[in-house]
Design a protein around this motif. Structure first.
Motif, short mmCIF file in Angstrom:
data_model
loop_
_atom_site.label_atom_id
_atom_site.label_comp_id
_atom_site.label_asym_id
_atom_site.label_seq_id
_atom_site.Cartn_x
_atom_site.Cartn_y
_atom_site.Cartn_z
N PHE A 118 0.84 -1.21 0.00
CA PHE A 118 0.00 0.00 0.00
C PHE A 118 0.87 1.26 0.00
O PHE A 118 0.60 2.20 -0.72
N GLY A 119 1.92 1.25 0.78
CA GLY A 119 2.85 2.37 0.78
C GLY A 119 2.20 3.69 1.12
O GLY A 119 1.04 3.76 1.58
N PRO A 120 2.92 4.80 0.89
CA PRO A 120 2.38 6.13 1.23
C PRO A 120 1.11 6.49 0.46
O PRO A 120 0.26 7.22 0.95
N ALA A 121 1.00 5.97 -0.77
CA ALA A 121 -0.16 6.32 -1.61
C ALA A 121 -1.40 5.53 -1.23
O ALA A 121 -2.50 5.84 -1.71
N GLY A 122 -1.26 4.51 -0.41
CA GLY A 122 -2.42 3.71 -0.02
C GLY A 122 -3.09 3.08 -1.23
O GLY A 122 -2.44 2.50 -2.10
N LEU A 123 -4.41 3.23 -1.31
CA LEU A 123 -5.17 2.64 -2.39
C LEU A 123 -5.39 3.60 -3.56
O LEU A 123 -6.14 3.28 -4.48
N GLN A 124 -4.74 4.76 -3.53
CA GLN A 124 -4.97 5.74 -4.58
C GLN A 124 -4.63 5.20 -5.98
O GLN A 124 -5.38 5.46 -6.93
N PRO A 125 -3.52 4.45 -6.18
CA PRO A 125 -3.26 3.91 -7.52
C PRO A 125 -4.39 3.02 -8.02
O PRO A 125 -4.74 3.05 -9.20
N MET A 126 -4.97 2.24 -7.11
CA MET A 126 -6.08 1.38 -7.51
C MET A 126 -7.33 2.20 -7.80
O MET A 126 -8.09 1.92 -8.74
N ARG A 127 -7.55 3.26 -7.03
CA ARG A 127 -8.69 4.15 -7.27
C ARG A 127 -8.61 4.77 -8.67
O ARG A 127 -9.62 4.85 -9.39
N GLU A 128 -7.41 5.19 -9.05
CA GLU A 128 -7.24 5.77 -10.38
C GLU A 128 -7.53 4.76 -11.47
O GLU A 128 -8.18 5.07 -12.48
N ALA A 129 -7.07 3.52 -11.28
CA ALA A 129 -7.32 2.48 -12.27
C ALA A 129 -8.80 2.16 -12.37
O ALA A 129 -9.34 1.99 -13.48
N LEU A 130 -9.49 2.11 -11.23
CA LEU A 130 -10.92 1.82 -11.25
C LEU A 130 -11.69 2.92 -11.97
O LEU A 130 -12.61 2.64 -12.76
N ASP A 131 -11.33 4.15 -11.71
CA ASP A 131 -12.02 5.27 -12.38
C ASP A 131 -11.84 5.20 -13.89
O ASP A 131 -12.78 5.48 -14.65
N GLN A 132 -10.66 4.83 -14.33
CA GLN A 132 -10.43 4.72 -15.77
C GLN A 132 -11.23 3.57 -16.37
O GLN A 132 -11.85 3.72 -17.44
N LEU A 133 -11.25 2.44 -15.70
CA LEU A 133 -11.94 1.27 -16.23
C LEU A 133 -13.46 1.45 -16.24
O LEU A 133 -14.15 0.93 -17.12
N LEU A 134 -13.97 2.16 -15.24
CA LEU A 134 -15.42 2.29 -15.09
C LEU A 134 -15.96 3.60 -15.64
O LEU A 134 -17.15 3.89 -15.45
N ALA A 135 -15.13 4.37 -16.32
CA ALA A 135 -15.61 5.61 -16.93
C ALA A 135 -16.75 5.29 -17.89
O ALA A 135 -16.63 4.42 -18.75
N GLY A 136 -17.86 5.98 -17.72
CA GLY A 136 -19.02 5.73 -18.57
C GLY A 136 -19.97 4.68 -18.03
O GLY A 136 -21.07 4.49 -18.57
N HIS A 137 -19.56 3.95 -16.99
CA HIS A 137 -20.43 2.94 -16.38
C HIS A 137 -21.23 3.60 -15.25
O HIS A 137 -20.73 4.43 -14.51
N SER A 138 -22.46 3.20 -15.11
CA SER A 138 -23.31 3.72 -14.04
C SER A 138 -24.28 2.63 -13.62
O SER A 138 -24.21 1.50 -14.11
#
Length: 564
Positions: A434-454
């Motif tokens: 997790f390191g200093p960034a915690g889950l932020q790298p995963m949050r960014e990846a999720l936002d990219q993958l789910l863009a347009g999904h609702s």
């Protein structure tokens, strides 16, 4: 004549794998895909041949001959046909060397080959993974002399020039606890380092080289004092140099793989780097070898499902085929959905590895690779056991009969949760990642993958991810509590990431007229993402040690974590 049931037939692993086809269609340019296909076809032809051979001939295992007829110590290992064929298959189809090509698609193309070759190889892919990891570690070391010596062999396109590399880390005092390593390194009168000690597991003992941890003479205790050494196992005449094989391990599975206990008695060795912090020098290989583990795990899932699906179309009971019976069809559908999720996460890690190694990664992706690699390995290792177990149950009593080759799928699958770190070891490694960034790298990846999904499906993924974040926050000052929850956190985050990847794949497939990935996405969500169960620590202690008494009883034994 009485009825005889048809045995399951193995469908062509490449031509009949729509999941692999769809992934490669999304991930590769058309010309790269076209250039790759002949190797994928040929490796799948080999897999079909190997399955038929397994049906027709008795199973063989490696045999160790320690002494020849005249009393000379020879330590000669007779290998199975698949292992004898390994160097030719590997070099002809670039199973290993393609991963080190100067291409942004090198790892994708390599691991597509590995995925199709693995089961037929009888775990020859294990030393291939070790060799890939050794090549990666030597590149990272900057040791030009060793790199120029070893890499032309490790990455050779000619079977006669190809070398395997072992990885000699595990000793009797401990597996993951390498700080207890007892092997020592001493310099002889000619200035040559030599290793002395016992290595308890060597899964590539037939290899021509190895990377080994040892403690230099006079170094202190602990992990930081260990050095990493490169060794070549035989001399110019092909005789072992300072290596004796005590015995081959008798294992639950992977029996075609000659795993040995060995003694080192002065084997010549060369330091890979500085004479300390050898474990750090191994680190570059971990992303590689753990990715091999995950790819091989999903390959076993694919094989088990393929055979179960074929059998369901051949076997009739109570007046209809198994595939036409609603409960059996649902069982197969659940297995397929879990497999597709496992495939999606694994090959996403492969794509990340490509981008990081080629210097093309986005800012958040090196940290994302560090986080997802242990997660993908631990989750797919567990899923392989679960799916192969379900698959052999699909055959009824025949699935329990050794001659069918089916029990071997389950026994072999058990190794994925052990190699390259057990589930608990990798769950704790996930916490470190997790390191200093915690889950932020995963949050960014999720936002990219789910863009347009609702809709409710996006909400389900987001809410599960937020619950995991909240649990991590709530336990940030309780290290013991955090470690106790590490497995649930890692598996939940794996399922969240896999769900997002399935959603992304389903969107692409729907635009190309294929509704099946969307069905797999819906089914996977229905099987649940959240594995965040927080148990009372006092109950952990009481039940783990089976204590006769316990502290004051709590009001509840566990709760699902839904955040503050």
């Amino acid at each position: 004549m009485s009825f005889l049931q048809d045995a399951p037939k193995l469908a062509h692993p490449y031509r009949n794998d729509r999941v692999l086809h769809a992934f490669l269609g999304r991930a590769l340019p058309g010309d790269r895909f076209d250039a790759l296909e002949p190797d994928l076809d040929a490796l799948s032809d080999y897999a079909v041949m190997a399955w038929r051979r397994r049906e027709l001939t008795p199973r063989r295992e490696p045999e160790l001959t320690q002494w020849d007829a005249w009393g000379r110590r020879v330590d000669r290992i007779a290998l199975t046909p698949a292992w004898e064929e390994g160097p030719h298959i590997t070099t002809t189809h670039r199973v290993l060397s393609s991963g080190h090509a100067d291409s942004p698609y090198a790892r994708i193309e390599q691991f597509a080959r590995v995925y199709l070759y693995h089961v037929a190889s009888e775990f020859y892919t294990c030393p291939l993974a070790m060799t890939d990891g050794a090549a990666t570690a030597l590149k990272a070391s900057g040791n030009r002399e060793l790199t120029s010596r070893a890499l032309p062999h490790f990455l050779s396109a000619e079977a006669g020039n190809f070398w395997l590399s072992g990885q000699w880390m595990t000793e009797t005092p401990g597996g993951s606890d390498v700080g207890r390593t007892e092997t020592t390194a001493r310099m002889d009168e000619h200035g040559q380092w030599r290793l002395y000690g016992r290595k308890w597991f060597s899964s590539a003992v037939v290899g021509e080289a190895a990377l080994a941890l040892a403690r230099p003479d006079g170094a202190g205790g602990g992990t930081s004092a260990l050095a990493l050494f490169y060794v070549e196992t035989k001399d110019a005449q092909g005789a072992w140099q300072g290596v004796t094989i005590d015995r081959l391990k008798h294992k639950l599975g992977t029996r075609e793989l000659p795993t040995a206990e060995i003694h080192l008695d002065g084997v010549p060795a060369t330091p890979v780097g500085a004479l300390d912090h050898g474990v750090r020098q191994i680190t570059p290989m971990l992303n590689v070898t753990r990715t091999w583990n995950a790819v091989c795990a999903i390959a076993s899932m694919a094989r088990a499902i393929s055979l179960a699906r074929d059998y369901a179309g051949r076997r009739s009971v109570f007046g209809s085929r198994l595939i036409d019976q609603p409960l059996h069809a649902r069982t197969l559908a659940d297995m397929q959905a879990e497999f597709e999720a496992s495939f999606a996460l694994t090959f996403f890690v492969v794509e990340l590895l490509d981008r990081v190694e080629q210097g093309m990664a986005a800012a958040h992706e090196p940290a994302l690779l560090r986080l997802l690699t242990p997660m993908a390995k631990l989750w797919t290792g567990k899923m392989a056991i679960r799916i192969t177990s379900e698959a052999i149950e699909c055959f009824g009593g025949a699935g329990y009969i050794e001659d069918t080759g089916l029990p071997q799928l389950l026994r072999d699958a058990q190794v994925y949760a052990i190699w390259e770190g057990t589930t608990n070891v990798l769950s704790l490694d996930t916490l470190r990642a997790f390191g200093p960034a915690g889950l932020q790298p995963m949050r960014e990846a999720l936002d990219q993958l789910l863009a347009g999904h609702s809709g409710h499906e996006r909400v389900a993924i987001d809410e599960t991810f937020i619950n995991a974040e909240r649990l991590l926050t709530s336990l940030q000052n309780d290290r013991a509590g955090l470690e106790a929850c590490a497995r649930g956190i890692a598996i939940t985050l794996s399922r969240v990431m896999a769900a997002a990847l399935l959603a992304h794949a389903a969107h692409w497939a729907s635009s190309h007229g294929d509704p099946r990935p969307a069905a797999a996405f819906r089914r996977f969500l229905g099987l649940g993402l959240d594995r965040l169960v927080v148990h009372e620590r006092s109950d952990d202690v009481m039940l783990a040690a089976d204590l006769a008494s316990s502290p004051e009883p709590s009001t509840g034994t566990h709760r699902s974590f839904q955040g503050a």
